[in-house]
Design an enzyme around this catalytic site. Structure first.
Site, PDB file in Angstrom:
ATOM      1  N   GLN A 121      -9.932  29.016   2.949  1.00  0.00           N
ATOM      2  CA  GLN A 121      -9.219  27.808   3.382  1.00  0.00           C
ATOM      3  C   GLN A 121      -7.704  27.977   3.317  1.00  0.00           C
ATOM      4  O   GLN A 121      -6.976  27.191   3.929  1.00  0.00           O
ATOM      5  CB  GLN A 121      -9.632  26.603   2.526  1.00  0.00           C
ATOM      6  N   CYS A 154     -14.077  17.569   3.138  1.00  0.00           N
ATOM      7  CA  CYS A 154     -13.514  18.910   2.993  1.00  0.00           C
ATOM      8  C   CYS A 154     -12.039  18.850   3.363  1.00  0.00           C
ATOM      9  O   CYS A 154     -11.675  18.174   4.332  1.00  0.00           O
ATOM     10  CB  CYS A 154     -14.257  19.851   3.940  1.00  0.00           C
ATOM     11  N   LEU A 155     -11.206  19.553   2.615  1.00  0.00           N
ATOM     12  CA  LEU A 155      -9.774  19.563   2.920  1.00  0.00           C
ATOM     13  C   LEU A 155      -9.491  20.179   4.290  1.00  0.00           C
ATOM     14  O   LEU A 155      -8.438  19.937   4.869  1.00  0.00           O
ATOM     15  CB  LEU A 155      -9.002  20.320   1.834  1.00  0.00           C
ATOM     16  N   HIS A 180     -18.205  28.127   2.249  1.00  0.00           N
ATOM     17  CA  HIS A 180     -16.964  28.562   2.913  1.00  0.00           C
ATOM     18  C   HIS A 180     -16.842  30.092   2.935  1.00  0.00           C
ATOM     19  O   HIS A 180     -16.275  30.658   3.877  1.00  0.00           O
ATOM     20  CB  HIS A 180     -15.734  28.000   2.201  1.00  0.00           C
ATOM     21  N   GLY A 214     -12.421  20.913  -4.788  1.00  0.00           N
ATOM     22  CA  GLY A 214     -12.725  22.336  -4.715  1.00  0.00           C
ATOM     23  C   GLY A 214     -11.931  22.966  -3.592  1.00  0.00           C
ATOM     24  O   GLY A 214     -11.417  22.272  -2.700  1.00  0.00           O
ATOM     25  N   HIS A 250     -20.843  23.841  -1.736  1.00  0.00           N
ATOM     26  CA  HIS A 250     -19.932  23.615  -0.601  1.00  0.00           C
ATOM     27  C   HIS A 250     -18.904  24.746  -0.509  1.00  0.00           C
ATOM     28  O   HIS A 250     -18.655  25.283   0.583  1.00  0.00           O
ATOM     29  CB  HIS A 250     -19.242  22.257  -0.794  1.00  0.00           C
ATOM     30  N   GLU A 251     -18.338  25.113  -1.660  1.00  0.00           N
ATOM     31  CA  GLU A 251     -17.290  26.150  -1.647  1.00  0.00           C
ATOM     32  C   GLU A 251     -17.876  27.536  -1.348  1.00  0.00           C
ATOM     33  O   GLU A 251     -17.260  28.322  -0.620  1.00  0.00           O
ATOM     34  CB  GLU A 251     -16.516  26.166  -2.971  1.00  0.00           C
TER      35      GLU A 251
HETATM   36 NI    NI Z   1     -14.574  22.488   2.127  1.00  0.00          NI
END
Ligand code: NI
Length: 157
Positions: free
Chosen positions: A51, A88-89, A134, A46, A130-131
């Site tokens: 991000q 997470c990226l 953000h 995701g 999760h997204e």
């Molecule tokens: Ni993330």
């Protein structure tokens, strides 16, 4: 399409609240295409627009080979609890347990501005939650049961 730079925890942009999308135009589609390429290039499940430094309410997910774009997503129902380790990226190297709903229903708009409703369980539910976090400046480590371990290893917040 282009791979965009994924910003990392510690960058203030990840702590801001993203704005509602109002224009469903070519700029949005370009961003969505770039986000998809960026997510796959980084082996992510995701990605949220903040991000890549764009403070708009846009997320993409790919769970169980189902790719979904969600614009202005809102969770309208949730049930159950589930605990898994997530990453997470924007948080390299660390994975930590987070409690999430087992099942959610989310309403969102597609890239053309048309509304849809999606129900997901387990990893799909987790990934969407999760997204969406953000978009509200929340990173999974904030909620992780392993936050102390993360901080003790020198992790940034
Ligand atoms: Ni993330």
């Amino acid at each position: 399409m282009a791979i965009r730079k994924v910003i990392k925890i510690g960058d203030n942009n990840l702590r801001k609240t993203s704005k509602v999308v109002k224009d469903f135009d070519e700029d949005l589609w370009q961003l969505l295409d770039d986000m998809k390429e960026t997510m796959y290039a980084n082996d992510g499940m995701g990605l949220a627009a903040p991000q890549v430094g764009i403070l708009r309410r846009i997320v993409i997910v790919d769970v169980n080979n189902m790719f979904v774009e969600l614009i202005n997503p809102e969770i309208i129902e949730q049930e159950g609890k589930d605990i898994e380790k997530e990453g997470c990226l924007s948080v390299g190297g660390f994975k930590g347990r987070v409690e999430r709903p087992y099942k959610i229903t989310v309403k969102a708009l597609d890239r053309y501005g048309y509304p849809f409703v999606l129900t997901g369980e387990k990893w799909l539910a987790r990934c969407i939650c999760h997204e969406i976090d953000h978009l509200n400046g929340i990173i999974f480590v904030d909620k992780s049961m392993d936050k102390m371990e993360y901080l003790q290893k020198g992790g940034k917040i």
